[in-house]
Design an enzyme around this catalytic site. Sequence first.
Site, PDB file in Angstrom:
ATOM      1  N   ARG A 119      -3.249 -20.522  18.661  1.00 56.09           N
ATOM      2  CA  ARG A 119      -3.177 -21.971  18.783  1.00 56.09           C
ATOM      3  C   ARG A 119      -1.975 -22.368  19.621  1.00 56.09           C
ATOM      4  NH1 ARG A 119      -4.151 -25.492  13.577  1.00 56.09           N
ATOM      5  NH2 ARG A 119      -6.261 -24.830  14.062  1.00 56.09           N
ATOM      6  N   GLU A 145      -7.798  18.870  34.524  1.00 55.08           N
ATOM      7  CA  GLU A 145      -8.608  20.070  34.423  1.00 55.08           C
ATOM      8  C   GLU A 145      -7.757  21.328  34.283  1.00 55.08           C
ATOM      9  OE1 GLU A 145     -11.323  19.963  37.708  1.00 55.08           O
ATOM     10  OE2 GLU A 145     -12.848  18.983  36.490  1.00 55.08           O
ATOM     11  N   GLU A 147       0.803  -1.219   0.000  1.00 54.09           N
ATOM     12  CA  GLU A 147       0.000   0.000   0.000  1.00 54.09           C
ATOM     13  C   GLU A 147       0.839   1.274   0.000  1.00 54.09           C
ATOM     14  OE1 GLU A 147      -2.658  -0.608   3.310  1.00 54.09           O
ATOM     15  OE2 GLU A 147      -4.192  -1.344   1.937  1.00 54.09           O
TER      16      GLU A 147
END
Lengths: 569, 99
Positions: free
Chosen positions: A224, A317, A77
């Site tokens: 697995r 904050e 890609e």
Amino acid sequence: MTDQVSAQNPGAHKAPPLRKTPTGIAGLDALTFGGLPEGRPTLMCGAAGCGKTLFGITFLVKGSEDHGDPGVFMSFEERQDELTTNVASLGFDLDDLIARKKLVVDYVRLERGEIEQAGDYDLEGLFVRLGHAIDTIGAKRVVLDTVEALFAGLEDSATLRSELRRLFAFLKAKGVTAIVTAERGEGQLTRYGIEEYVSDCVILLDNRVIDQVTTRRLRVIKYRGSSHGTNEYPFLIDEQGVTVLPITSAGLAHEVSSEVISAGVAGLDAMLGRHGYYRGSSVLVSGSAGTGKSTLAASFVDAACARGERSLYFAFEESAAQVIRNMGSVGIDLQRHRDAGLLVFEAARPSLYGFEMHLARMHRDIETYNPSVIVVDPISAFRGPAVEVNATLLRLADICKSRGITALFTSLSSTGDAMTDGERDVSSLMDIWIALTDLEANGERNRVLSLLKARGMSHSKQLREYRLTDHGIEMVPVYVGPDGVLTGTARVAQEAREREAEQSRQDRITARRRVLERRRVAVERQIAELQAELESEEAEVTRMGEQDEVDATNRHADRSLMSTLRGDL
Amino acid sequence: MTSLPHYQLRLFITGSTPRSTRAIENLRKICEENLDGRYELEVIDVYERPETTRDLQIVATPTLVKVLPEPLRRIIGDLSDELKVLAGLDLAPRPPERG
């Protein structure tokens, strides 16, 4: 040769334990108990933009840096230069690795318009190409990103399918540990169903947006021959690379400490039976707006830093500068600890990421910085389903506990008296719960602190008034009147009344003392008078005695004289 | 009419598999019939020269690469579909898409 393991556990010799290749991605290795199956392909599927390519690159770069494993990245890609640029922000220098023959990046270009199919074909060309890349640098790790691009570039998907099956067999035969990425499909894991060819390990990446906040998650669907964490784990991608947050650290098996550290406020220490918090405990400070939660947190951090301990302050904050300035106004100098490298601030808006992501960041910061105390100010900034917020905090509390970190969480509570559901849920995770309350009485508000709980120690059950002074938090004794706790001016008035009462008592004592003194003087005077009387009487008696003797002598003399005169013989 | 272009072709095969052999035969026939004397064909066995696969973006085999004249084009398969090969070599109009 008989080895001990098979002697203890007959049958254990049948299959050698599955060898694993560490990915170098923090957290992923923990939840797969060691990494990806060695010498086998792993399928990593996910929608566009969820980080498949970065996982792959990190796997190769870390493999090279940490384990000396050369790697091949076959990209379907992105071109090599695009890839290099994209991962440079993570601090990965692909060009350098390529130059040092530690990495081969091969961009496979598949333009449908450029390719004409005229008859049967196979993918032997790709195998040769991949095999050549592997052989030139002796690669142990391979990433194919994303192999499904073949379906877009080539016709005849039946051929492609059988060739892909062969590709996975080829990778196994080569003995390389491979990550094969694939796009997420509708109703199945991958768009072209290639998961059926990969049976060893399948990892699903997910990028979910809830309430306009994105959280990336990872799940090991299949592994697995190995146990693995089965939950969804959040992960994050930032300038430090890929970090997966494992849950394996969560549990209740952590060691506990009976060491006690100061809360940073002398009066508060005195309220706690052991004169502070247990090291490694979780402390919740709840209170309404402006009750000084952050100040209490800053006092705690200040005390820790003063002991020379490292502290980490998560501010959700306020910015670090704002916290430092505000704490300066109550006489807590955090800047000096920051300069000394003992205090680190991590400030971020809660809405910047999902809370899972915040947790992942916090976890990584904790790992990197290794503090002995942390502050999360405030946890109430995290908005979201209570269950998720709770799970997040539970994990954070567990992370801290497992590392013996004392954590202080502040929480903004609503002004009402009633405990919110969230608070109740969170409080069960906490060892110490300090409630800061605004008491309203006589037309004024006063701050009152109380200990709602303190696990493992006795503690004061009293409400205690406190003041934010220019030298920190100061606890004030609380007056309990007939109508409850007296605070503020009511307390001052009560104090004045008590002072008056004391004064008058003092006055009475002084008066009594004066009366007594006067009596003493009077009595002493009487004693002196009586003494004098006695003495004068004594003197009289003595004088009388002397007179008597004189008289007797005189009488004897007179008698002799008289007899002489009479001529007595 | 301008002079006909000269073709530079490369055929990538995998050893002497039947498919490779078929591709070579098919291509020779097409070239002789359509590009009499004005082509240059290099047959490359990727097993012997694996490094070439990367340079010319080989994925499938057999692959015929038309290097010249431009534009560069790849024709994959055993080249049994003559019409498609001719279309790929710009020697015949492109057949309509199937389906």
